[in-house]
Design a protein around this motif. Structure first.
Motif, mmCIF file in Angstrom:
data_model
loop_
_atom_site.group_PDB
_atom_site.id
_atom_site.type_symbol
_atom_site.label_atom_id
_atom_site.label_comp_id
_atom_site.label_asym_id
_atom_site.label_seq_id
_atom_site.Cartn_x
_atom_site.Cartn_y
_atom_site.Cartn_z
ATOM 1 N N PRO A 106 0.787 -1.369 -0.021
ATOM 2 C CA PRO A 106 0.183 0.003 -0.277
ATOM 3 C C PRO A 106 0.885 1.314 0.053
ATOM 4 O O PRO A 106 0.485 2.288 -0.535
ATOM 5 N N TRP A 107 2.032 1.245 0.653
ATOM 6 C CA TRP A 107 2.883 2.383 0.505
ATOM 7 C C TRP A 107 3.505 2.670 -0.763
ATOM 8 O O TRP A 107 3.898 3.737 -1.167
ATOM 9 N N LEU A 108 3.682 1.664 -1.685
ATOM 10 C CA LEU A 108 4.066 1.859 -2.874
ATOM 11 C C LEU A 108 3.198 2.404 -3.694
ATOM 12 O O LEU A 108 3.115 3.430 -4.576
ATOM 13 N N VAL A 109 1.738 1.815 -3.546
ATOM 14 C CA VAL A 109 0.624 2.441 -4.262
ATOM 15 C C VAL A 109 0.537 4.161 -3.809
ATOM 16 O O VAL A 109 0.245 4.766 -4.760
ATOM 17 N N LEU A 110 0.667 4.332 -2.706
ATOM 18 C CA LEU A 110 0.761 5.741 -2.437
ATOM 19 C C LEU A 110 1.826 6.713 -3.040
ATOM 20 O O LEU A 110 1.558 7.838 -3.504
ATOM 21 N N GLY A 111 2.906 5.946 -3.097
ATOM 22 C CA GLY A 111 4.133 6.579 -3.743
ATOM 23 C C GLY A 111 3.653 6.780 -5.178
ATOM 24 O O GLY A 111 4.186 7.844 -6.009
ATOM 25 N N TYR A 112 3.125 5.848 -5.660
ATOM 26 C CA TYR A 112 2.782 5.995 -7.313
ATOM 27 C C TYR A 112 1.843 6.765 -7.489
ATOM 28 O O TYR A 112 1.640 7.861 -8.405
ATOM 29 N N ASN A 113 0.861 7.050 -6.636
ATOM 30 C CA ASN A 113 -0.235 7.885 -6.843
ATOM 31 C C ASN A 113 0.058 9.336 -6.557
ATOM 32 O O ASN A 113 -0.245 10.218 -7.416
ATOM 33 N N ILE A 114 1.055 9.419 -5.451
ATOM 34 C CA ILE A 114 1.845 10.935 -5.527
ATOM 35 C C ILE A 114 2.552 11.506 -6.566
ATOM 36 O O ILE A 114 2.379 12.466 -7.173
ATOM 37 N N ALA A 115 3.217 10.363 -7.329
ATOM 38 C CA ALA A 115 3.949 10.700 -8.338
ATOM 39 C C ALA A 115 3.124 10.881 -9.441
ATOM 40 O O ALA A 115 3.113 11.931 -10.117
ATOM 41 N N GLY A 116 1.995 10.225 -9.518
ATOM 42 C CA GLY A 116 1.050 10.658 -11.014
ATOM 43 C C GLY A 116 0.224 11.859 -10.494
ATOM 44 O O GLY A 116 0.225 12.624 -11.272
ATOM 45 N N ALA A 117 -0.033 12.371 -9.148
ATOM 46 C CA ALA A 117 -0.653 13.593 -9.045
ATOM 47 C C ALA A 117 0.235 14.563 -9.258
ATOM 48 O O ALA A 117 -0.073 15.552 -9.838
ATOM 49 N N LEU A 118 1.599 14.285 -9.247
ATOM 50 C CA LEU A 118 2.649 15.456 -9.363
ATOM 51 C C LEU A 118 2.612 15.493 -10.892
ATOM 52 O O LEU A 118 2.663 17.106 -11.062
ATOM 53 N N VAL A 119 2.575 14.668 -11.598
ATOM 54 C CA VAL A 119 2.729 14.881 -13.117
ATOM 55 C C VAL A 119 1.482 15.338 -13.728
ATOM 56 O O VAL A 119 1.617 16.208 -14.528
ATOM 57 N N ILE A 120 0.318 15.030 -13.201
ATOM 58 C CA ILE A 120 -0.887 15.517 -13.545
ATOM 59 C C ILE A 120 -0.930 17.159 -13.200
ATOM 60 O O ILE A 120 -1.158 18.064 -14.135
ATOM 61 N N VAL A 121 -0.180 17.719 -12.152
ATOM 62 C CA VAL A 121 -0.368 18.877 -11.531
ATOM 63 C C VAL A 121 0.821 19.704 -12.756
ATOM 64 O O VAL A 121 0.514 20.830 -13.036
ATOM 65 N N LEU A 122 1.942 19.222 -12.745
ATOM 66 C CA LEU A 122 2.943 19.862 -13.660
ATOM 67 C C LEU A 122 2.515 20.068 -15.056
ATOM 68 O O LEU A 122 2.729 20.875 -15.606
ATOM 69 N N TRP A 123 1.804 18.854 -15.654
ATOM 70 C CA TRP A 123 1.443 18.927 -16.925
ATOM 71 C C TRP A 123 0.192 19.825 -17.298
ATOM 72 O O TRP A 123 0.215 20.723 -17.934
#
Length: 186
Positions: free
Chosen positions: A64-81
């Motif tokens: 679950p911590w890996l999923v949280l890390g992936y989701n944070i990375a995805g959210a960061l990419v969405i915000v930057l894009w």
């Protein structure tokens, strides 16, 4: 409930930063989306094996911590894009002086200019849920942007236009008694 908290934070943050978002699209879709992305790793449980559930159930496992890390990375990419392309688009419009209409056109309302009639005439903005009697002195009980509208209704009745239609000669809503019947009555 968490999405509502995200909405409130972004809504008031944008007001504090004086960013123009009249529909609260960033607060609703941006904050709601980010809260959803970040909530999944905490609450995921349906049809998942032990060890693959959310942090609240399997926080002692690494998955679950890996999923949280992936989701944070995805959210960061969405915000930057989104920030990059918004900056390119709105920055170009700002540079070309095409981002905003003139103050006079903004005051008149683009519905009036583009369509020849006000989409929201002043008498449509009177909200009777603030008072049971329109003839009472309700100015103190109304939001500030509606207090002058009560006076129009008292003077003219509910229908503040000739024949019940908005007349748009010279870009204004002309009324029988000379009151300007736009959404900005003051």
């Amino acid at each position: 409930a968490l999405g509502g908290v995200g909405f409130i934070i972004v809504h008031f943050g944008m007001l504090r930063l004086k960013l123009d978002d009249p529909l609260d699209a960033v607060a609703v879709h941006g904050a709601g989306g980010l809260v959803g992305i970040l909530a999944v790793p905490w609450f995921m449980v349906a049809n998942l094996e032990i060890g693959e559930r959310g942090i609240l159930w399997d926080g002692h496992e690494s998955y679950p911590w890996l999923v949280l890390g992936y989701n944070i990375a995805g959210a960061l990419v969405i915000v930057l894009w989104s920030s990059f392309w918004s900056s390119v688009l709105f920055g170009s419009l700002y540079y070309l002086e095409m981002l905003r209409v003139s103050a006079d056109d903004e005051f008149k309302g683009m519905d009036l200019i583009k369509h020849g009639e006000a989409a929201y005439p002043a008498n449509a903005w009177i909200e009777y849920q603030y008072t049971k009697d329109v003839n009472s002195n309700t100015k103190d009980h109304l939001p500030s942007n509606m207090s002058s509208n009560v006076e129009l209704v008292k003077e003219n009745g509910h229908n503040n236009t000739e024949n019940g239609h908005n007349n748009t000669e010279n870009g204004h809503n002309n009324t029988e008694n000379g009151h300007n019947n736009t959404a900005f009555v003051g």
